[in-house]
Design a protein around this motif. Structure first.
Motif, PDB file in Angstrom:
ATOM      1  N   TYR A  27      36.444  30.585  39.802  1.00  0.00           N
ATOM      2  CA  TYR A  27      36.489  31.684  38.836  1.00  0.00           C
ATOM      3  C   TYR A  27      35.188  31.804  38.063  1.00  0.00           C
ATOM      4  N   HIS A  28      34.673  30.704  37.559  1.00  0.00           N
ATOM      5  CA  HIS A  28      33.458  30.749  36.735  1.00  0.00           C
ATOM      6  C   HIS A  28      32.237  31.181  37.551  1.00  0.00           C
ATOM      7  N   PHE A  29      32.214  30.781  38.816  1.00  0.00           N
ATOM      8  CA  PHE A  29      31.094  31.206  39.658  1.00  0.00           C
ATOM      9  C   PHE A  29      31.187  32.702  39.957  1.00  0.00           C
ATOM     10  N   TYR A  30      32.381  33.178  40.251  1.00  0.00           N
ATOM     11  CA  TYR A  30      32.563  34.609  40.538  1.00  0.00           C
ATOM     12  C   TYR A  30      32.242  35.456  39.312  1.00  0.00           C
ATOM     13  N   LYS A  31      32.722  35.031  38.167  1.00  0.00           N
ATOM     14  CA  LYS A  31      32.452  35.741  36.912  1.00  0.00           C
ATOM     15  C   LYS A  31      30.944  35.834  36.665  1.00  0.00           C
ATOM     16  N   TYR A  32      30.248  34.729  36.914  1.00  0.00           N
ATOM     17  CA  TYR A  32      28.797  34.686  36.728  1.00  0.00           C
ATOM     18  C   TYR A  32      28.101  35.692  37.645  1.00  0.00           C
ATOM     19  N   ILE A  33      28.482  35.701  38.923  1.00  0.00           N
ATOM     20  CA  ILE A  33      27.855  36.617  39.878  1.00  0.00           C
ATOM     21  C   ILE A  33      28.093  38.068  39.477  1.00  0.00           C
ATOM     22  N   LYS A  34      29.322  38.390  39.119  1.00  0.00           N
ATOM     23  CA  LYS A  34      29.666  39.769  38.783  1.00  0.00           C
ATOM     24  C   LYS A  34      28.975  40.246  37.505  1.00  0.00           C
ATOM     25  N   GLU A  35      28.717  39.340  36.594  1.00  0.00           N
ATOM     26  CA  GLU A  35      28.052  39.717  35.345  1.00  0.00           C
ATOM     27  C   GLU A  35      26.534  39.781  35.499  1.00  0.00           C
ATOM     28  N   LYS A  36      25.973  38.876  36.312  1.00  0.00           N
ATOM     29  CA  LYS A  36      24.518  38.815  36.409  1.00  0.00           C
ATOM     30  C   LYS A  36      23.964  39.505  37.660  1.00  0.00           C
ATOM     31  N   TYR A  37      24.724  39.503  38.735  1.00  0.00           N
ATOM     32  CA  TYR A  37      24.281  40.127  39.989  1.00  0.00           C
ATOM     33  C   TYR A  37      25.390  41.056  40.501  1.00  0.00           C
ATOM     34  N   PRO A  38      25.714  42.109  39.746  1.00  0.00           N
ATOM     35  CA  PRO A  38      26.880  42.957  40.064  1.00  0.00           C
ATOM     36  C   PRO A  38      26.798  43.681  41.402  1.00  0.00           C
ATOM     37  N   ASN A  39      25.619  43.817  41.967  1.00  0.00           N
ATOM     38  CA  ASN A  39      25.478  44.539  43.237  1.00  0.00           C
ATOM     39  C   ASN A  39      25.640  43.644  44.462  1.00  0.00           C
ATOM     40  N   ASP A  40      25.801  42.341  44.237  1.00  0.00           N
ATOM     41  CA  ASP A  40      25.992  41.434  45.371  1.00  0.00           C
ATOM     42  C   ASP A  40      27.322  41.725  46.057  1.00  0.00           C
ATOM     43  N   TYR A  41      27.358  41.519  47.371  1.00  0.00           N
ATOM     44  CA  TYR A  41      28.555  41.802  48.168  1.00  0.00           C
ATOM     45  C   TYR A  41      29.467  40.567  48.133  1.00  0.00           C
ATOM     46  N   CYS A  42      30.163  40.418  47.009  1.00  0.00           N
ATOM     47  CA  CYS A  42      30.938  39.216  46.732  1.00  0.00           C
ATOM     48  C   CYS A  42      32.382  39.594  46.402  1.00  0.00           C
ATOM     49  N   PHE A  43      33.348  38.811  46.906  1.00  0.00           N
ATOM     50  CA  PHE A  43      34.772  39.122  46.732  1.00  0.00           C
ATOM     51  C   PHE A  43      35.534  37.869  46.292  1.00  0.00           C
ATOM     52  N   TYR A  44      36.653  38.096  45.593  1.00  0.00           N
ATOM     53  CA  TYR A  44      37.496  36.990  45.126  1.00  0.00           C
ATOM     54  C   TYR A  44      38.890  37.145  45.729  1.00  0.00           C
ATOM     55  N   VAL A  45      39.446  36.032  46.218  1.00  0.00           N
ATOM     56  CA  VAL A  45      40.758  36.045  46.865  1.00  0.00           C
ATOM     57  C   VAL A  45      41.798  35.413  45.952  1.00  0.00           C
ATOM     58  N   ILE A  46      42.901  36.137  45.721  1.00  0.00           N
ATOM     59  CA  ILE A  46      43.971  35.632  44.865  1.00  0.00           C
ATOM     60  C   ILE A  46      45.258  36.390  45.151  1.00  0.00           C
ATOM     61  N   ASP A  47      46.369  35.752  44.900  1.00  0.00           N
ATOM     62  CA  ASP A  47      47.658  36.433  44.997  1.00  0.00           C
ATOM     63  C   ASP A  47      47.787  37.360  43.793  1.00  0.00           C
ATOM     64  N   LYS A  48      47.879  38.639  44.030  1.00  0.00           N
ATOM     65  CA  LYS A  48      47.893  39.616  42.942  1.00  0.00           C
ATOM     66  C   LYS A  48      49.166  39.571  42.104  1.00  0.00           C
ATOM     67  N   LYS A  49      50.134  38.765  42.531  1.00  0.00           N
ATOM     68  CA  LYS A  49      51.362  38.613  41.752  1.00  0.00           C
ATOM     69  C   LYS A  49      51.286  37.474  40.746  1.00  0.00           C
ATOM     70  N   CYS A  50      50.247  36.664  40.831  1.00  0.00           N
ATOM     71  CA  CYS A  50      50.158  35.517  39.925  1.00  0.00           C
ATOM     72  C   CYS A  50      49.581  35.931  38.573  1.00  0.00           C
ATOM     73  N   ASN A  51      49.788  35.097  37.575  1.00  0.00           N
ATOM     74  CA  ASN A  51      49.379  35.423  36.202  1.00  0.00           C
ATOM     75  C   ASN A  51      47.870  35.578  36.049  1.00  0.00           C
ATOM     76  N   ASP A  52      47.107  34.801  36.793  1.00  0.00           N
ATOM     77  CA  ASP A  52      45.651  34.833  36.633  1.00  0.00           C
ATOM     78  C   ASP A  52      45.008  36.091  37.212  1.00  0.00           C
ATOM     79  N   TYR A  53      45.792  36.873  37.944  1.00  0.00           N
ATOM     80  CA  TYR A  53      45.228  38.100  38.522  1.00  0.00           C
ATOM     81  C   TYR A  53      44.693  39.033  37.434  1.00  0.00           C
ATOM     82  N   ASN A  54      45.421  39.152  36.334  1.00  0.00           N
ATOM     83  CA  ASN A  54      44.979  40.026  35.238  1.00  0.00           C
ATOM     84  C   ASN A  54      43.667  39.557  34.622  1.00  0.00           C
ATOM     85  N   LYS A  55      43.394  38.285  34.776  1.00  0.00           N
ATOM     86  CA  LYS A  55      42.173  37.706  34.226  1.00  0.00           C
ATOM     87  C   LYS A  55      40.955  38.035  35.099  1.00  0.00           C
ATOM     88  N   ILE A  56      41.171  38.115  36.406  1.00  0.00           N
ATOM     89  CA  ILE A  56      40.059  38.281  37.337  1.00  0.00           C
ATOM     90  C   ILE A  56      39.853  39.725  37.776  1.00  0.00           C
TER      91      ILE A  56
END
Length: 399
Positions: free
Chosen positions: A58-87
């Motif tokens: 999570y922290h690595f993905y957050k960093y990439i999206k904030e500092k290098y938003p144009n990178d072709y990067c994706f995060y995998v998660i079950d969209k039914k879990c509680n942390d989905y709203n966070k990511i």
């Protein structure tokens, strides 16, 4: 072959469909790779365990999206879990175990995870990665600092492209003992450590975090092994601690709250634990545990590597190790980290000693003794907020 046969009993019916999905998706993944190459973009896929966004992934993905938003990067998660709203605010989210997950996993330049898994199907990809030696583009960010001889993390059992370390002694041990190629093991710090600086500590909050025991209740064909949990030493000792009269009298008088949070693999037993005090609270997987770690003034654990995060923040730790012999025989053999000589706090096998030490730390404002503080400072040679940047630059360099 023996390892495969030993683990066949844990394979579920849905696992048997994986080879067919693989064959179906593979041609599309090859085409997708060609398209990415033509467009001069690198696909990075980040995951934890598929149900969370709170660890190194999570922290690595957050960093990439904030500092290098144009990178072709994706995060995998079950969209039914509680942390989905966070990511989800960072975008490019893929449903865990979906066909899109399969496609992107087989097409990625790097598959990055804080867990050994993070793939669409664990048994199938063990065969693909480890036995067949295919698609070994995985970057292991780790969940906790390796301190024991964990055979499941040896190179012959993982084939990781990169194994990221969070401490110097850990790096030296893994590099020497785990069988990885010379350039595979990297000491650049854990990405989540960037978030462990400048914390506001709640001197009225203590955290108890026992780790798991793989010999207590591993699932087998959707059914837990037949054990009577309340008859185990694990249950008896931890439940006795959270019901200790001296401890309860003290925390109620001082208005201190104790949070009890067993390891994710032991959460199935959380309902079995009860305390006579309302100041001792059971917390489950819906809790943002990293926030709890940052806030708490003292940690009591047994062998959980999460104490490393606490030590990184220079906060006191107590080790409650009532089952040392059994744990070493059945779970992990001891590695380079010796609790008595390397640990960041006192080691006890008796609940009364633990209670006495908890009260002592509380009376002296939760300040670790100098010898433990010195060990903390020596253990973490890298201590800054550039861990994510080092991780990013490593992968860019190897692209």
């Amino acid at each position: 072959m023996k390892k495969i046969l030993d683990n066949i009993k844990y394979i579920k019916l849905k696992d048997l469909t994986s080879p067919f999905i693989f064959i179906l998706i593979l041609p599309f993944s090859i085409l997708f790779k060609i398209i990415n190459k033509i467009k001069k973009r690198e696909l990075w896929l980040i995951c934890e365990n598929g149900r969370s966004a709170r660890d190194n992934g999570y922290h690595f993905y957050k960093y990439i999206k904030e500092k290098y938003p144009n990178d072709y990067c994706f995060y995998v998660i079950d969209k039914k879990c509680n942390d989905y709203n966070k990511i989800k605010q960072y975008g490019n989210i893929i449903q865990f175990k979906s066909f899109k997950h399969w496609l992107f996993y087989l097409s990625a330049k790097f598959n990055i995870s804080s867990q050994k898994d993070g793939n669409p199907n664990k048994p199938f990809f063990y065969i693909v990665h480890v036995i067949m030696g295919l698609f070994n583009n995985r970057v292991f960010l780790q969940h906790g600092i390796t301190k024991d001889m964990s055979e499941w993390l040896l190179y012959k059992n993982t084939k990781f492209k990169f194994f990221i370390c969070g401490a110097k002694k850990e790096y030296e041990y893994v590099k020497k003992m785990y069988g990885y190629p010379k350039e595979a093991v990297k000491y650049i710090g854990f990405t989540r450590f960037d978030n462990l600086h400048n914390n506001k500590i709640n001197k009225k909050q203590i955290l108890i975090m026992p780790t798991w025991r793989n010999y207590l209740g591993r699932e087998k064909n959707n059914l837990a092994h037949k054990i009577i949990f309340k008859e185990t030493e694990f249950y008896k000792n931890w439940n006795k601690l959270i019901n200790d009269k001296q401890l309860i009298d003290y925390i109620e008088k001082e208005e201190i709250t104790i949070l009890f949070y067993p390891h994710i693999n032991m959460q199935k037993f959380l309902k079995e634990f009860k305390s006579t005090s309302s100041k001792i609270k059971m917390i489950d997987l819906n809790t943002d545990i990293q926030q709890v770690l940052k806030e708490s003034a003292l940690m009591i654990t047994d062998y959980s590597s999460v104490f490393m995060d606490f030590a990184y923040m220079r906060k006191p730790i107590i080790y409650f190790q009532f089952d040392q012999k059994e744990y070493r025989e059945k779970q992990y053999a001891e590695g380079y980290f010796k609790y008595e000589s390397n640990g960041f706090g006192p080691v006890f096998q008796n609940e009364n000693d633990v209670v006495t030490q908890i009260i002592n730390y509380a009376k002296f404002n939760f300040i670790p003794e100098d010898k433990y503080k010195n060990r903390m400072e020596e253990f973490f040679e890298i201590y800054d907020q550039r861990n994510c940047e080092r991780q990013y630059q490593l992968l860019k360099l190897k692209s």
